[in-house]
Design an enzyme around this catalytic site. Sequence first.
Site, mmCIF file in Angstrom:
data_model
loop_
_atom_site.group_PDB
_atom_site.id
_atom_site.type_symbol
_atom_site.label_atom_id
_atom_site.label_comp_id
_atom_site.label_asym_id
_atom_site.label_seq_id
_atom_site.Cartn_x
_atom_site.Cartn_y
_atom_site.Cartn_z
ATOM 1 N N ARG A 1 -3.161 4.891 -2.029
ATOM 2 C CA ARG A 1 -3.035 3.530 -1.478
ATOM 3 C C ARG A 1 -2.800 2.469 -2.560
ATOM 4 O O ARG A 1 -1.968 1.578 -2.408
ATOM 5 C CB ARG A 1 -4.331 3.202 -0.724
ATOM 6 C CG ARG A 1 -4.479 1.749 -0.257
ATOM 7 C CD ARG A 1 -5.857 1.577 0.388
ATOM 8 N NE ARG A 1 -6.254 0.188 0.524
ATOM 9 C CZ ARG A 1 -6.169 -0.515 1.645
ATOM 10 N NH1 ARG A 1 -5.676 0.032 2.733
ATOM 11 N NH2 ARG A 1 -6.598 -1.765 1.684
ATOM 12 N N HIS B 1 2.987 -3.875 6.739
ATOM 13 C CA HIS B 1 2.014 -2.802 6.520
ATOM 14 C C HIS B 1 2.124 -1.809 7.672
ATOM 15 O O HIS B 1 2.915 -1.981 8.584
ATOM 16 C CB HIS B 1 0.595 -3.379 6.525
ATOM 17 C CG HIS B 1 0.279 -4.260 5.355
ATOM 18 N ND1 HIS B 1 -0.560 -3.870 4.356
ATOM 19 C CD2 HIS B 1 0.680 -5.517 5.043
ATOM 20 C CE1 HIS B 1 -0.667 -4.849 3.452
ATOM 21 N NE2 HIS B 1 0.087 -5.866 3.853
ATOM 22 N N GLU C 1 1.871 3.712 3.067
ATOM 23 C CA GLU C 1 2.419 3.159 4.315
ATOM 24 C C GLU C 1 3.943 3.207 4.281
ATOM 25 O O GLU C 1 4.622 2.182 4.220
ATOM 26 C CB GLU C 1 1.860 1.738 4.508
ATOM 27 C CG GLU C 1 0.333 1.741 4.633
ATOM 28 C CD GLU C 1 -0.325 0.363 4.565
ATOM 29 O OE1 GLU C 1 0.391 -0.649 4.615
ATOM 30 O OE2 GLU C 1 -1.566 0.311 4.454
ATOM 31 N N GLU D 1 1.644 -5.069 11.152
ATOM 32 C CA GLU D 1 1.111 -3.704 11.031
ATOM 33 C C GLU D 1 2.009 -2.884 11.945
ATOM 34 O O GLU D 1 1.925 -2.990 13.173
ATOM 35 C CB GLU D 1 -0.347 -3.638 11.504
ATOM 36 C CG GLU D 1 -1.330 -4.348 10.593
ATOM 37 C CD GLU D 1 -1.677 -3.546 9.341
ATOM 38 O OE1 GLU D 1 -1.310 -2.348 9.284
ATOM 39 O OE2 GLU D 1 -2.305 -4.106 8.431
ATOM 40 N N HIS E 1 0.862 -1.193 0.000
ATOM 41 C CA HIS E 1 0.000 0.000 0.000
ATOM 42 C C HIS E 1 0.894 1.236 0.000
ATOM 43 O O HIS E 1 1.724 1.409 0.890
ATOM 44 C CB HIS E 1 -0.934 0.005 1.215
ATOM 45 C CG HIS E 1 -1.991 -1.051 1.136
ATOM 46 N ND1 HIS E 1 -2.405 -1.786 2.218
ATOM 47 C CD2 HIS E 1 -2.716 -1.505 0.070
ATOM 48 C CE1 HIS E 1 -3.345 -2.648 1.826
ATOM 49 N NE2 HIS E 1 -3.542 -2.491 0.533
#
Length: 417
Positions: free
Chosen positions: A234, A304, A179, A378, A176
Amino acid sequence: MRFILPVGLIATTLAIAPVRFDGEKVLRVKLQDEKQANIIKDLAQTNQLDFWYPDAAHHVAANMTIDFRVSEKESQSIQSSLDQNKMHYEILIHDLQEEIEKQFDVKEDIPGRHSYAKYNNWDKIVAWTEKMVHKYPEMVSRIKIGTTVEDNPLYVLKIGKGDERRKAIFMDCGIHAREWISPAFCQWFVYQAAKTYGKNKIMTKLLDRMNFYVLPVFNVDGYIWSWTQNRMWRKNRSKNQNSNCIGTDLNRNFNASWNSFPNTKDPCAETYRGPEPESEKETKAVTDFIRSHLKSIKAYITFHSYSQMLLFPYGYTSKLPPNYKDLAKVAKIGTDVLSTRYETRYIYGPVASTIYPTSGSSLDWAYNLGIKHTFAFELRDKGKFCFLLPESQIKPTCKETLLAVKFIAKYILKHTS
């Protein structure tokens, strides 16, 4: 003497002014019940809400904390609706443009040069991949696995001395575009692996016995766009048939329950899955590479941001994977190890119940392909800066994450055949 620019030229000049986010806000709402969840869903239908957590309106549910971006124009009416309905909310970001500019809070040692303490644009990253190969020819090689829609190269760096029959871990960053902390970690990992070989006991043992394949930027076109045109971009940059909306969410484009969520059908949605599984050149390049190295790849790790989680399958069903206990054990110890450095707390668990349900993700695809240890990080933070983590947090984030990755790699070395 006056110069009159041809109309076409004026249009192009205007078209390439980067998007600005002056006065835009990011709100965090704690939803108490189903009624409040429905209020948000209704607001999303009549307003332009860019969902940051979860990533789309249909995931919004009772007892969930949600983050979304709203334009300056709409923020007043949205806040009034929340107030009228007695909903608890806070403003995470008061002026998005200001936060974007504040991200770059580390001074450059040498302007224009690649730095592990700063976010690097694509040109710097490409030059860096070459530099790593030159500097550590025994340890690092660069493999071009394909190209993007806009004809940018997709480079995987292989780190390790062994041949391709050795156990390996595949890692990717930046699926993405917005990020940014994710590609920063992949660069840090490659650098630390090459630099500490022969000095750090664990890293030396790992690299003596296994290989790492690292894709530093998965979504190259989107990443470039997030630097030059729209910081909040994104998706990738492919053109969609019968739609003016650009881009596919590469992490919905894998052949893993690809068709299970109707909301991913809209080309204008941030989570658009593409016209078919592996329709995107980037996805296809990665899946082809992994399939051709399937004998040796024992783990798949994707990075991510944001929310500080260590996730494993599944995303498309609440059913637990057969080796759930094993994955949960690795994730638990991995998050414990990560917290030893700066006491950063991560939670862990299956994607669907820990973050939100997803279809067509790289994680589930790799797992279903037969790679039984697949994880998604994440990275920082939990919502103060969201996608705009300041550069001053790059090194701490990378250092703590590296501890967890080294633990996972050690586990894979010992426990997979």
